[in-house]
Structure formats: structure tokens, C-alpha cells
Write a protein that holds these residues in place. Structure first.
Motif, mmCIF file in Angstrom:
data_model
loop_
_atom_site.group_PDB
_atom_site.id
_atom_site.type_symbol
_atom_site.label_atom_id
_atom_site.label_comp_id
_atom_site.label_asym_id
_atom_site.label_seq_id
_atom_site.Cartn_x
_atom_site.Cartn_y
_atom_site.Cartn_z
ATOM 1 N N ASP A 1 43.269 -1.972 20.236
ATOM 2 C CA ASP A 1 43.342 -2.244 21.674
ATOM 3 C C ASP A 1 42.696 -3.591 22.018
ATOM 4 O O ASP A 1 43.232 -4.368 22.811
ATOM 5 C CB ASP A 1 42.655 -1.137 22.474
ATOM 6 N N LEU A 2 41.545 -3.856 21.424
ATOM 7 C CA LEU A 2 40.841 -5.117 21.663
ATOM 8 C C LEU A 2 41.694 -6.304 21.209
ATOM 9 O O LEU A 2 41.850 -7.290 21.939
ATOM 10 C CB LEU A 2 39.497 -5.108 20.933
ATOM 11 N N THR A 3 42.265 -6.197 20.033
ATOM 12 C CA THR A 3 43.091 -7.284 19.499
ATOM 13 C C THR A 3 44.296 -7.546 20.385
ATOM 14 O O THR A 3 44.599 -8.703 20.706
ATOM 15 C CB THR A 3 43.527 -6.951 18.061
ATOM 16 N N ARG A 4 44.978 -6.487 20.818
ATOM 17 C CA ARG A 4 46.139 -6.673 21.705
ATOM 18 C C ARG A 4 45.739 -7.358 23.007
ATOM 19 O O ARG A 4 46.451 -8.224 23.515
ATOM 20 C CB ARG A 4 46.828 -5.336 21.985
ATOM 21 N N GLY A 5 44.586 -7.000 23.550
ATOM 22 C CA GLY A 5 44.117 -7.637 24.778
ATOM 23 C C GLY A 5 43.828 -9.118 24.586
ATOM 24 O O GLY A 5 44.192 -9.949 25.426
ATOM 25 N N LEU A 6 43.196 -9.457 23.477
ATOM 26 C CA LEU A 6 42.905 -10.870 23.202
ATOM 27 C C LEU A 6 44.188 -11.657 22.961
ATOM 28 O O LEU A 6 44.311 -12.810 23.396
ATOM 29 C CB LEU A 6 41.962 -10.988 22.008
#
Length: 121
Positions: free
Chosen positions: A33-38
Motif C-alpha cells: 500500500d505504501l509503495t503504491r501511494g508513493l
């Protein structure tokens, strides 16, 4: 994860049964989730590593029958990234999952990132 980021400081999923509402591997869910947001902010971002800087803060609320229906899980993180221009950064902040109406058809899980510091390294 052979091609993924280095992960440090996360308690093993088996040690946090209260996070099963996120699935069997909360760390993989969080990092994904964090990677997709970044990547939405900068498509060239590469996540190099994620460090959990302490025990997650877990808070649950129960309904009148004593069943957990809402849960918040807050993680203090250091995220090491390379931006699309190739510059390395250390991001510090809090990642929070909020689960509502858990165990019902209306169940939802949202997440948020609150950046407290960004430093070029």
C-alpha cells in the motif's frame, strides 16, 4: 522478497494476532500500500527499505456484545526511497490502518500516511 525493499524492525505477523484483519502478512500489505501511494506521487520512485521504528500502536473498539468492530493500527516508519530523478531520501512518518465495521458486510479498511520529516541522504 528477493526484489523488494529491505524490511527492518517489524514484529513477525504471528506475534501480532490482533492484525489478522489485515490478512496473514500485514507487513506485505503495508509495504504494498505504501509503495503504491508513493508511486502515485512519482512514478519513478523506488522503495529501498522500510523500518518500523517501534511497536505498532493498536487500538480496538468493541460493540455491545464484546465483538471487535473497529481497529486502528499505527506504525512509526522510516522509509528509504530513491525518487524518479535518482535522489535518495529518508522519509519519517506514521502509517495508519483504520478498520471499521469489521466482521460485517459493510467492513472497510482505509489507510493514511502522515509525513513528519523528509531528508535527502
Amino acid at each position: 522478497m528477493t526484489d523488494g525493499p529491505e524490511l527492518l524492525g517489524f514484529p513477525p505477523p504471528a506475534a501480532l494476532p490482533d492484525l489478522r484483519w489485515l490478512g496473514p502478512d500485514y507487513v506485505a500489505v503495508l509495504v504494498g500500500d505504501l509503495t503504491r501511494g508513493l508511486l502515485r506521487q512519482d512514478a519513478g520512485t523506488r522503495v529501498m527499505g522500510v523500518r518500523c521504528a517501534g511497536e505498532p500502536d493498536l487500538r480496538a473498539s468493541v460493540d455491545a456484545a464484546g465483538v471487535i468492530r473497529s481497529h486502528d493500527a499505527r506504525f512509526e516508519l522510516q522509509v528509504f526511497v530513491q525518487d524518479g530523478a535518482g535522489r535518495p531520501w529518508r522519509l519519517r512518518g506514521h502509517w495508519t490502518y483504520s478498520g471499521r465495521d469489521l466482521g460485517t458486510e459493510a467492513a472497510s479498511v482505509t489507510h493514511s500516511w502522515r509525513l513528519s520529516d523528509a531528508e535527502g541522504v
